[in-house]
Motif scaffolding. Sequence first.
Motif, short mmCIF file in Angstrom:
data_model
loop_
_atom_site.label_atom_id
_atom_site.label_comp_id
_atom_site.label_asym_id
_atom_site.label_seq_id
_atom_site.Cartn_x
_atom_site.Cartn_y
_atom_site.Cartn_z
N SER A 82 0.94 -1.28 -0.12
CA SER A 82 -0.05 0.00 -0.03
C SER A 82 0.83 1.17 0.09
CB SER A 82 -1.01 0.06 1.18
OG SER A 82 -0.34 0.11 2.38
N ARG A 83 2.34 1.15 0.21
CA ARG A 83 3.11 2.35 0.09
C ARG A 83 3.72 2.52 -1.12
NH1 ARG A 83 5.85 1.54 6.25
NH2 ARG A 83 3.98 1.06 7.29
N ASN A 84 4.61 3.53 -1.16
CA ASN A 84 5.10 3.69 -2.67
C ASN A 84 6.19 2.67 -3.14
OD1 ASN A 84 4.04 6.34 -3.08
ND2 ASN A 84 5.84 7.25 -2.02
N ALA A 85 6.83 2.11 -2.15
CA ALA A 85 7.51 1.00 -2.13
C ALA A 85 7.08 -0.19 -1.20
CB ALA A 85 9.12 1.26 -1.96
N PRO A 86 7.12 -1.55 -1.71
CA PRO A 86 6.85 -2.70 -0.64
C PRO A 86 7.58 -2.75 0.49
CG PRO A 86 6.44 -3.36 -3.11
CD PRO A 86 7.32 -1.95 -3.03
N VAL A 87 6.75 -3.21 1.62
CA VAL A 87 7.61 -3.44 2.67
C VAL A 87 7.15 -4.67 3.37
CG1 VAL A 87 8.02 -0.92 3.42
CG2 VAL A 87 6.10 -1.81 4.17
N CYS A 88 7.67 -5.25 4.29
CA CYS A 88 7.42 -6.49 4.88
C CYS A 88 6.73 -6.16 6.41
CB CYS A 88 8.48 -7.40 5.10
SG CYS A 88 8.98 -8.25 3.84
N THR A 89 5.83 -6.59 6.65
CA THR A 89 5.36 -6.54 8.29
C THR A 89 5.72 -7.81 8.73
OG1 THR A 89 3.64 -4.91 7.56
CG2 THR A 89 3.38 -6.18 9.62
N CYS A 90 6.80 -8.07 9.44
CA CYS A 90 7.39 -9.32 10.22
C CYS A 90 6.70 -9.71 11.06
CB CYS A 90 8.74 -9.01 10.40
SG CYS A 90 10.05 -8.28 9.27
N GLU A 91 6.51 -11.01 11.31
CA GLU A 91 5.73 -11.70 12.28
C GLU A 91 6.61 -11.85 13.52
OE1 GLU A 91 6.23 -16.14 11.04
OE2 GLU A 91 4.68 -15.00 10.26
N GLY A 92 6.01 -11.61 14.75
CA GLY A 92 6.85 -11.94 15.90
C GLY A 92 7.84 -11.02 16.13
N MET A 93 9.09 -11.63 16.32
CA MET A 93 10.41 -10.91 16.61
C MET A 93 11.31 -10.78 15.45
SD MET A 93 10.17 -8.92 19.42
CE MET A 93 11.54 -8.58 19.77
N TYR A 94 10.72 -11.21 14.42
CA TYR A 94 11.67 -11.39 13.08
C TYR A 94 11.92 -9.81 12.74
CZ TYR A 94 11.33 -16.21 12.44
OH TYR A 94 11.42 -17.68 12.65
N PHE A 95 13.03 -9.74 12.06
CA PHE A 95 13.63 -8.34 11.63
C PHE A 95 14.89 -8.60 10.75
CE2 PHE A 95 16.22 -9.55 15.34
CZ PHE A 95 17.35 -8.93 15.03
#
Length: 118
Positions: A41-54
């Motif tokens: 939904s943003r200008n560039a795709p981003v990940c919404t990580c689950e739990g404590m992933y980064f």
Amino acid sequence: IDGGCPCVPNWGGLQCTLPCPACLYPNCSTACSGHGLCDTSRNAPVCTCEGMYFPSDCTSGACCAKRCVDSECAAESPNSQCGPQGTCVCSDDDSNGHWMGEECDTCIDGWWGSKCSL
């Protein structure tokens, strides 16, 4: 997007040419390293990580995730909030900033400034 045709999953941008992080061409079945959801939904795709992933591609998980105490996270991690599983997760919104890392002290890629909001 914005009046155009919708993109196929895990691809975004005005012409659907921007893949989500950790997306392997051509089908992107491994977007976000399999540990998150791709937000296009943003200008560039981003990940919404689950739990404590980064970090931004969800490739690393934090060992020994910090637990919430009385629905609050520790003062040493002011950029985090209590998540649905009772663990502290880094803030990723316009009000609290866009943070990542085990201590939630690093800006998510594409964000900067003292509050990771620019």
